[in-house]
Design an enzyme around this catalytic site. Structure first.
Site, PDB file in Angstrom:
ATOM      1  CB  SER A 100      39.989  45.600  32.348  1.00 42.41           C
ATOM      2  OG  SER A 100      41.018  46.516  32.106  1.00 42.41           O
ATOM      3  CE  LYS A 175      43.842  46.888  29.600  1.00 42.15           C
ATOM      4  NZ  LYS A 175      43.405  47.515  30.839  1.00 42.15           N
ATOM      5  CE  LYS A 244      39.428  41.938  34.743  1.00 40.36           C
ATOM      6  NZ  LYS A 244      39.138  43.365  35.013  1.00 40.36           N
TER       7      LYS A 244
END
Length: 303
Positions: A100, A175, A244
């Site tokens: 990711s 994503k 994150k």
């Protein structure tokens, strides 16, 4: 046929291990590497892959190199370090980054690889550990169409759907935005359960009602009873990683000058939970932060 395709796989965490195993099961010749040498050896033996002592060794002679790592910064280190994978990659190889990652960082990495005659696509996944084990991940794929075509059999061994999102970096943007929606749905659902419990509703009953009503989402279906009301908090995706990813999503918002006030608040709450709860928590533990605000514990007595 798959046995003729040599795959290097770097990153054997909670998601990487079952994903690499699916590739072996599909008949690919797989070489694996993880920063933890003991983990590399143990998993290679368990799944029937070959262990590599370094990223360069994992990449050597492979047709496709898959990276499944915590961040774009680690991907760069794995590729460009002293024993980095670029030292082992040959002209014509393909890198499939399933991390990711940060879209701009991905584009920069792809440009450097292209200068060496190496193609790259970004192919992050959604579905969690359970779907990684069954090979039913949803995979987003960004990059040149021919490169994705080349990776398609590898991706299909790990996922039940491969959705092409556009140019390189677009899948990483998608994503992060997916996780933003997921994170928002989780928080609002937990707050609804806390409100309802204080009113006198049973939280488990509320989840049942939500799941046959318009409030249904992935968290109501697959997380609230399983990991929050059970107090297990072990869904297999880290709170640190969620924060994150939310940072990446807000970075995309800033880069595109898109006002996103609710998204910003969502990120701030998750980041606050990360700071309060400390490192290494499962993302479902964010519910404890909402409980702290409410002065209530779901399924427990009111304070």
């Amino acid at each position: 046929m798959n046995g003729n395709t040599r795959i290097g796989f770097i990153g054997l965490g909670a998601m990487g291990e079952p994903m690499a195993s699916r590739l072996v099961t599909a008949g690919f010749s797989v070489v694996v590497h993880d920063a933890d040498a003991g983990r590399t050896d143990r998993i290679a033996q368990a799944i029937g892959a070959r262990a590599a002592a370094s990223p360069a060794e994992a990449a050597e002679g492979c047709d496709i190199l898959v990276t499944m790592l915590p961040s774009s910064a680690i991907v760069e280190k794995v590729l460009d370090g002293d024993t980095g994978a670029r030292r082992g990659l040959s002209h014509g190889a393909l890198v499939v980054d399933m991390t990711s990652g940060v879209p701009d960082a991905t584009r920069a990495i792809a440009a450097r690889l292209e200068a060496d005659g190496i193609a790259m696509i970004d192919a992050p996944v959604s579905g969690g550990v359970s779907r990684a084990k069954t090979g039913e991940l949803a995979i987003m794929a960004g990059g040149d169409a021919a490169a994705i075509d080349r990776a398609q059999p590898v991706l299909e061994a790990m996922g039940s759907s491969v959705i092409r999102t556009g140019s390189i970096g677009s899948a990483h943007a998608m994503k992060a935005l997916n996780n933003l929606v997921s994170a928002g749905g989780f928080l609002i659902g937990i707050e609804a359960l806390l409100i309802g419990q204080r009113f006198g509703l049973d939280p488990a009953l509320m989840v049942d009602v939500l799941n046959v009503s318009t409030g249904m989402n992935n968290s109501t279906q697959k997380k609230f009873k399983q990991f929050v009301l059970s107090r297990r908090f072990d869904a297999g995706f880290g709170l640190d990683l969620m924060v994150k990813d939310l940072g990446i999503a807000l970075g995309v918002a800033n880069a595109t000058a898109t006002p996103a006030p609710f998204s910003g608040l969502c990120k701030d709450i998750w980041a606050g939970a990360q700071k309060h709860l400390g490192p290494g928590q499962d993302h479902t533990a964010v519910a404890k932060f909402s409980e702290l605000f409410a002065g209530s514990t779901l399924g427990g007595d009111e304070d």
